[in-house]
Structures are given as structure tokens and as C-alpha cells.
Design a protein around this motif. Structure first.
Motif, PDB file in Angstrom:
ATOM      1  N   GLY A  70       0.813  -1.218   0.000  1.00 58.33           N
ATOM      2  CA  GLY A  70       0.000   0.000   0.000  1.00 58.33           C
ATOM      3  C   GLY A  70       0.839   1.257   0.000  1.00 58.33           C
ATOM      4  N   SER A  71       1.886   1.285   0.804  1.00 62.80           N
ATOM      5  CA  SER A  71       2.715   2.493   0.882  1.00 62.80           C
ATOM      6  C   SER A  71       3.522   2.691  -0.396  1.00 62.80           C
ATOM      7  N   ILE A  72       4.025   1.609  -0.970  1.00 65.12           N
ATOM      8  CA  ILE A  72       4.775   1.728  -2.225  1.00 65.12           C
ATOM      9  C   ILE A  72       3.841   2.175  -3.336  1.00 65.12           C
ATOM     10  N   GLY A  73       2.664   1.591  -3.395  1.00 65.08           N
ATOM     11  CA  GLY A  73       1.696   1.955  -4.422  1.00 65.08           C
ATOM     12  C   GLY A  73       1.290   3.412  -4.324  1.00 65.08           C
ATOM     13  N   LYS A  74       1.136   3.896  -3.123  1.00 67.50           N
ATOM     14  CA  LYS A  74       0.753   5.297  -2.914  1.00 67.50           C
ATOM     15  C   LYS A  74       1.834   6.222  -3.443  1.00 67.50           C
ATOM     16  N   ARG A  75       3.093   5.907  -3.154  1.00 74.34           N
ATOM     17  CA  ARG A  75       4.193   6.751  -3.633  1.00 74.34           C
ATOM     18  C   ARG A  75       4.272   6.750  -5.153  1.00 74.34           C
ATOM     19  N   VAL A  76       4.086   5.596  -5.766  1.00 76.93           N
ATOM     20  CA  VAL A  76       4.151   5.498  -7.229  1.00 76.93           C
ATOM     21  C   VAL A  76       3.037   6.325  -7.859  1.00 76.93           C
ATOM     22  N   LEU A  77       1.826   6.222  -7.307  1.00 75.46           N
ATOM     23  CA  LEU A  77       0.709   6.991  -7.850  1.00 75.46           C
ATOM     24  C   LEU A  77       0.904   8.483  -7.643  1.00 75.46           C
ATOM     25  N   GLU A  78       1.426   8.892  -6.490  1.00 76.59           N
ATOM     26  CA  GLU A  78       1.676  10.312  -6.246  1.00 76.59           C
ATOM     27  C   GLU A  78       2.692  10.860  -7.233  1.00 76.59           C
ATOM     28  N   ARG A  79       3.755  10.109  -7.479  1.00 74.23           N
ATOM     29  CA  ARG A  79       4.787  10.553  -8.411  1.00 74.23           C
ATOM     30  C   ARG A  79       4.212  10.670  -9.819  1.00 74.23           C
ATOM     31  N   ALA A  80       3.432   9.689 -10.238  1.00 74.24           N
ATOM     32  CA  ALA A  80       2.828   9.730 -11.565  1.00 74.24           C
ATOM     33  C   ALA A  80       1.881  10.921 -11.695  1.00 74.24           C
ATOM     34  N   PHE A  81       1.119  11.197 -10.652  1.00 70.26           N
ATOM     35  CA  PHE A  81       0.193  12.334 -10.679  1.00 70.26           C
ATOM     36  C   PHE A  81       0.955  13.654 -10.792  1.00 70.26           C
ATOM     37  N   LYS A  82       2.018  13.806 -10.006  1.00 65.46           N
ATOM     38  CA  LYS A  82       2.806  15.034 -10.060  1.00 65.46           C
ATOM     39  C   LYS A  82       3.422  15.222 -11.443  1.00 65.46           C
ATOM     40  N   ASN A  83       3.917  14.132 -12.034  1.00 58.21           N
ATOM     41  CA  ASN A  83       4.499  14.237 -13.369  1.00 58.21           C
ATOM     42  C   ASN A  83       3.443  14.628 -14.393  1.00 58.21           C
ATOM     43  N   SER A  84       2.247  14.109 -14.264  1.00 53.13           N
ATOM     44  CA  SER A  84       1.168  14.454 -15.187  1.00 53.13           C
ATOM     45  C   SER A  84       0.802  15.927 -15.058  1.00 53.13           C
TER      46      SER A  84
END
Length: 50
Positions: free
Chosen positions: A20-34
Motif C-alpha cells: 500500500g505504501s509503495i503503491g501510494k508513492r508510485v501513484l503520487e509521483r505519476a500524478f505530479k508528473n502528469s
């Protein structure tokens, strides 16, 4: 997308927390890049008069 995994024991709960914590970080990074890409595209359109 949210992945929910309910562990039955300590090992399962720990695995769920780590995933869950790894997935959250990956999604946050992808959102910021978008967001950054959209902002760059919009500022380029403004500078070109579009």
C-alpha cells in the motif's frame, strides 16, 4: 485504483502495508508528473499565442 488486502496474520498485514505504501508513492509521483506535463504544455501554448 485502490488495492485493499486484509491480512489474516502479521505477515499478511505487513505485506499489505508495504504494498500500500509503495503503491501510494508510485501513484503520487505519476500524478505530479502528469500535472507538471500539463502545466508545461499550457504555458507553451500561451507563449505561442494559442
Amino acid at each position: 485504483m485502490v488495492v485493499v488486502r486484509e491480512g489474516k496474520n502479521l505477515k499478511g498485514r505487513l505485506l499489505g502495508f508495504v504494498l500500500g505504501s509503495i503503491g501510494k508513492r508510485v501513484l503520487e509521483r505519476a500524478f505530479k508528473n502528469s500535472v507538471r506535463a500539463i502545466e508545461v504544455r499550457n504555458s507553451a501554448a500561451v507563449h505561442l499565442g494559442g
